[in-house]
Design an enzyme around this catalytic site. Structure first.
Site, PDB file in Angstrom:
ATOM      1  N   HIS A 120       7.912  54.912  77.777  1.00 54.99           N
ATOM      2  CA  HIS A 120       7.379  53.599  78.136  1.00 54.99           C
ATOM      3  C   HIS A 120       6.092  53.686  78.952  1.00 54.99           C
ATOM      4  O   HIS A 120       5.391  52.693  79.114  1.00 54.99           O
ATOM      5  CB  HIS A 120       8.442  52.755  78.864  1.00 54.99           C
ATOM      6  CG  HIS A 120       8.722  53.165  80.278  1.00 54.99           C
ATOM      7  ND1 HIS A 120       9.798  53.935  80.639  1.00 54.99           N
ATOM      8  CD2 HIS A 120       8.058  52.893  81.442  1.00 54.99           C
ATOM      9  CE1 HIS A 120       9.798  54.117  81.944  1.00 54.99           C
ATOM     10  NE2 HIS A 120       8.749  53.496  82.461  1.00 54.99           N
ATOM     11  N   ASP A 150      13.701  57.789  75.937  1.00 55.75           N
ATOM     12  CA  ASP A 150      12.559  57.327  76.740  1.00 55.75           C
ATOM     13  C   ASP A 150      11.760  58.501  77.279  1.00 55.75           C
ATOM     14  O   ASP A 150      11.350  58.513  78.437  1.00 55.75           O
ATOM     15  CB  ASP A 150      13.012  56.419  77.881  1.00 55.75           C
ATOM     16  CG  ASP A 150      11.833  55.712  78.564  1.00 55.75           C
ATOM     17  OD1 ASP A 150      10.786  55.550  77.914  1.00 55.75           O
ATOM     18  OD2 ASP A 150      11.953  55.355  79.750  1.00 55.75           O
ATOM     19  N   SER A 223       7.696  56.246  87.293  1.00 55.29           N
ATOM     20  CA  SER A 223       8.170  56.582  85.951  1.00 55.29           C
ATOM     21  C   SER A 223       7.432  57.790  85.397  1.00 55.29           C
ATOM     22  O   SER A 223       6.207  57.849  85.411  1.00 55.29           O
ATOM     23  CB  SER A 223       7.969  55.393  85.012  1.00 55.29           C
ATOM     24  OG  SER A 223       8.825  54.338  85.331  1.00 55.29           O
TER      25      SER A 223
END
Length: 482
Positions: A120, A150, A223
């Site tokens: 992402h 992911d 992230s």
């Protein structure tokens, strides 16, 4: 001579006692240097080791022109309370999408520039800029992505880069100190500390999950960053947080290196992640028992831990092992599994064609069976992503004149057909592809992505809807198996 012998013996005893005392002191000193319950842990070494390997990633998606359909009214905002003029049908309008920018983190895993991050963080990017801890900047390209976990693998052109040491996340223990290293909230090169508060967590956000849960502060921008142990070794890739406010007052979750290593290896070798499937649908036994109790039913499966089997695919490995609905899987290759996330983590490290031993309870009796794992297409072959070449054709987006003539907004014209899937399906030159597997085909990249996705799916077929130059619409089913 005897007198001297006595003195020599006494001297040797004194030396021996000295060495013994020294050893005793060193042992006690080592013991006192070990972490003591209730005392702080020095994590400066871990921070020094990890910081150089964690990078800042800037994501840019350029402004684009899109054609959208809007309801047409020839009288604009004219008041029409009785609906005399009706709805004049849709019309086309061009809109300019805004330029999008975002930031995230990544971890250098090899000195030649391979970097792991989250899918992402890079999904949909037109430009990726990587900034190292020493402020050097590089343009990055995407090597491969895996939406199921992911994860993404990107690369920069560099040499002798500070790669992190990767540890086995299976060795990580609940209660162990960890650091989250990344670039949260625009604050580059940030380190936060906490403990592992749980392992093998599943949140239902991704297809495959076995998160490491930590109370180390994780926020937006973390992230793709590193979760490291007290030795500065990578144990996970920070992926998400759960919080009622969207900022850190809850827990952070990292993808364990057992999964990361497999994804990276598969992308490098095959271009896509190899998935070996058991061929079951199910869930945690304790969840099944709780659901049955809420309905007033008593359940005795012979165990309160494991994976309850709700459904078995006829052509899957589980069926070959003799599993049936109502059985409970308790171990894979001798490793105990108490919940679905644990089993997913084990299975994600397997490839089609490998053997696995399934231990399960059937009619309250334990059984074990060794079977060969299969891919999503029901065979044991390694799955590779197909390219446009498999179609055997040349394509281009349709012109404005073609849009007006046929009354369509988009499509890809087939310019030439060679030997391949298109010819086998009956598609020839001039046909305009508008949709593939219900997705609009506006540019060549759309068709490329559709082919890649279908080639690794359970049914490697492209369901194509299009139009001929005469205006006749026709569907086709195009098989893309090699």
């Amino acid at each position: 001579m005897k007198k001297y012998s006595k003195y020599l013996l006494a001297g040797l005893c004194i030396v021996a006692l000295a060495f013994s005392a020294g050893s005793f002191i060193r042992v006690n000193a080592a013991s006192s240097a070990a972490p003591v319950a209730g005392q702080p842990v020095d994590l400066t070494y871990a921070a020094d080791k990890a910081l150089p390997a964690v990078v800042h990633i800037k994501y840019v998606q350029n402004s684009k022109t899109k054609v959208v359909e809007v309801e047409s009214n020839p009288f604009g905002d004219f008041f029409d309370p009785f609906g005399f003029f009706g709805n004049q049908g849709p019309s086309q309008r061009k809109v300019q999408t805004p330029k999008k920018t975002a930031t995230g983190s990544g971890v250098i895993i090899s000195s030649d520039g391979y970097i792991v991050t989250n899918n992402h963080v890079v999904d949909g990017a037109d430009e990726l800029t990587v900034t190292l801890n020493d402020n050097r900047e590089f343009s990055a390209r995407i090597i491969g992505t895996d939406k199921t976990t992911d994860l993404a693998l990107i690369k920069i052109d560099g040499k002798s880069l500070p790669a992190i040491t990767i540890a086995n996340s299976d060795d990580l223990k609940v209660g162990e100190w960890v650091l989250a290293v990344g670039n949260p909230l625009g604050l580059n090169n940030t380190v936060t500390a906490g403990i592992v508060s749980a392992k093998a967590r599943s949140l239902g956000a991704n297809g495959v999950e076995s998160f490491i849960q930590t109370d180390a502060a994780i926020n937006q921008g973390n992230s793709g960053g590193a979760l490291v142990n007290a030795r500065g070794e990578l144990v996970g890739i920070n992926a998400m947080l759960t919080s009622p406010t969207g900022s850190n007052i809850g827990y952070g979750f990292a993808i364990p290196t057992t999964i990361v290593n497999k994804v990276v290896a598969d992308i490098k070798e095959y271009g896509t992640v190899q998935r070996a499937l058991l061929g079951i649908l199910g869930g945690d036994v304790h969840n099944f028992i709780d659901a049955q109790k809420e309905e007033g039913k008593e359940v005795d499966l012979g165990t309160n831990e494991g994976i309850y089997v709700e459904k078995v695919d006829e052509d899957g490995a589980a069926a070959d092992a003799g599993l049936e609905k109502g059985d409970v899987i308790t171990a894979i290759d001798g490793k105990k599994v108490t919940k679905m996330a644990e089993m997913q983590e084990i299975m994600y490290n397997k490839r089609p064609g490998e053997k696995v031993t399934i231990t399960f309870i059937h009619d309250k009796k334990e059984k074990s069976q060794t079977v060969v794992l299969k891919n999503a297409q029901g065979n044991t072959k390694v799955v590779k992503q197909a390219d446009l070449d498999v179609l055997g054709g040349n394509f281009r987006p349709i012109s404005e004149d073609q849009k007006k003539q046929l009354g369509i907004n988009y499509g890809l014209e087939v310019l030439k057909v060679n030997n391949g899937a298109l010819k086998n399906a009956g598609i020839s030159k001039g046909f305009i592809i508008q949709q593939v597997n219900d997705e609009p085909m506006k540019k060549l990249e759309d068709l490329q992505e559709a082919v890649k996705a279908a080639s690794t799916s359970k049914n490697p077929v492209l369901f194509i809807m299009g139009i001929w130059p005469t205006g006749k619409r026709q569907p086709f089913a195009v098989e893309i198996t090699e």
